[in-house]
Design a protein around this motif. Structure first.
Motif: not given
Length: 509
Positions: A291-293, A298-300, A457-458, A460-469
């Motif tokens: 998951i980290g890859q 990667c964006e996080v 950048a932080r 603007a990042s969608r990687a920080l949405d409350i719902r994760t993938p």
């Protein structure tokens, strides 16, 4: 089985759990430390009590929006005391002293009095502050929305987001003034959000300024009042808050989060796992390497942590107010270069900037008739100076680390005594914490108490949405909103609202 499991009992985790409990959800909160509260806990040495992360809060007066949220969460059991008219004092090496005062009209008058030949500069800054306000909530609302709606809102608000969230503090201040002294005063509070002016989004800095325009407040009884007020709410809802219970990993089944496993091997199943340990910590420590890859991981991991800090905890005895202490915080800079940090304490004999707070004076529950008082002397630093000892354990660090720690303590004490000479003979006790202490007690990666750096950048990042993938896994706390207690608390509320939409009705309007 619990309705939700929250990892971490910082204010974001506690707020999330308490909000869910208010609507009948059973929530378990697991905390690695022996006390709940994260950076809102306090600690004692003899007759002295210090906070580790709460120095003041805005919008906590009666009828103010954040106060309404806290009152709802706690049932009105958390009270706040006003710091007074002045809440921040900026002190520059050239003798400049500026007081940030409430209300807004007082701040504006103070700026014009301090810079009588620069009214146009001040006006430009105030216009920027007001214009940025219109976009304050957009990035955080997006983090709580489904992706399609967040993208649509982002498209509609793109010009404002780019102008205020997409540019740095330094860029906007340069448009307002060419004078380094004025820019230093206007940018001095950047330590409240943890982003250097040359890197931090202007909008987050404007939010900090706006947050205190009507004054600053302090929790009566100290920062521990948050845990004392919220833990009973969680427990009354059928939940629990367990301390000394570090989570080893998030359990996954067919790619979905189904629970957590503690370090002692105990497993808890749940419908939803909420991580309040930061986005990077969640990816790097609690989830499988694959998951980290992933693109999300990667964006996080590409988002940098904020810097870290050392703190000298000082115990004093006597009439400290008469000797120069105050309820206001003090931002003390050695030059107009306010973003200089103590990045190499081996060769820098003194910290280029200090933040000094006197918690015992802010708290009416502590100060009544007491002669024992406390100060906290914070110096921002860089993780690289402490990384050589990252693999050592608290209480068992090598001699070279203790030699550095002793040197830092002497330096900070000398600077504190220089800034407040009347307090020097009243010092009875000193204790230094370093970024390694932060890692040990709170788990913050690289000792970064503010989580991720507050860059454009932080935000603007969608990687920080409350719902994760990862289905069934949510994020909460300051990484999904802004650094600091208020930001982390709102992160908790928004995360709860994603699970229980009725929580949205309790959000500030």
């Amino acid at each position: 089985m619990f309705d939700a499991v929250v990892i971490g009992s910082g204010i974001g985790g506690l707020a999330c759990a308490a909000a869910l409990a208010r609507f009948g959800r059973r929530v378990a909160v697991f905390e690695q430390h022996t006390v709940a509260g994260g950076l809102t806990h306090t600690f004692q040495r003899d007759a002295y009590t210090w906070d580790v992360g709460v120095h003041y809060l805005g919008q906590m007066g009666p009828g103010e929006p954040m106060r309404g949220v806290v009152d709802w969460l706690s049932g009105g059991t958390i009270d706040f005391a006003a710091l007074g008219a002045v809440y921040d004092v900026v002190r520059l090496a050239d003798g400049t002293r500026f007081e940030y005062a409430r209300p807004r009209a007082a701040l504006e008058a103070g700026l014009r009095e301090a810079f009588p030949d620069a009214h146009a500069d001040i006006a430009r800054y105030l216009v920027a502050l007001d214009a940025a306000r219109s976009s304050f909530s957009t990035p955080f609302q997006q983090h709580a929305m489904p992706a399609w709606l967040a993208n649509a809102i982002g498209w509609l608000k793109a010009p404002a987001l780019e102008r205020w969230w997409g540019r740095t503090v330094t860029e906007v201040l340069r448009e307002c003034t060419s004078d380094a002294r004025r820019a230093a005063v206007l940018g001095a509070q950047w330590g409240d959000h943890g982003g250097k002016p040359s890197r931090a989004s202007f909008a987050v800095h404007a939010m900090i300024t706006d947050h205190y325009l009507e004054g600053a407040w302090y929790p009566v009884g100290g920062a521990g009042a948050f845990a004392r007020g919220l833990v009973p709410v969680i427990e009354a809802g059928g939940g629990t808050v367990r301390t000394a219970a570090p989570v080893a990993r998030i359990l996954l089944e067919h790619g979905r989060a189904t629970g957590v496993e503690l370090e002692d091997g105990t497993r808890y199943e749940t419908a939803v796992v909420v991580s309040g340990v930061g986005a990077r910590g969640t990816v790097s420590r609690l989830l499988p390497p694959e998951i980290g890859q992933s693109p999300w991981g990667c964006e996080v991991n590409a988002l940098e942590p904020s810097f870290c800090h050392t703190c000298l905890y000082v115990g004093l005895e006597g009439d400290v107010e008469a000797a120069g202490a105050s309820r206001a915080n003090h931002w003390i800079y050695d030059s107009h270069d306010i973003e200089a940090i103590w990045d190499d304490p081996f060769s820098q004999v003194r910290a280029p900037a200090l933040f000094v707070s006197f918690p015992s004076l802010k708290d009416p529950a502590r100060q009544a008739g007491a002669s024992h008082h406390t100060a906290e002397v914070v110096a921002w630093t860089d993780w690289s100076a402490f990384e050589p000892w990252a693999d050592t354990r608290w209480g068992d660090r090598p001699e070279d680390y203790h030699a550095l720690r002793d040197s830092l303590e002497r330096s900070l004490r000398a600077q504190f005594e220089e800034a407040f000479p009347g307090l020097a003979p009243m010092i009875k006790l000193c204790e230094l914490s370093t970024p390694l202490s932060t890692v040990h007690f709170t788990g913050h990666e690289r000792g970064a108490v503010y989580g991720l750096d507050t860059t454009p950048a932080r935000f603007a990042s969608r990687a920080l949405d409350i719902r994760t993938p990862v289905p069934g896994l949510l994020l909460t706390g300051q990484d999904v909103v802004t650094p600091g207690v208020a930001g982390a608390l709102m992160g908790g509320i928004l995360s709860a609202a994603v699970m229980e939409p009725r929580v949205f009705t309790k959000l500030p309007r």
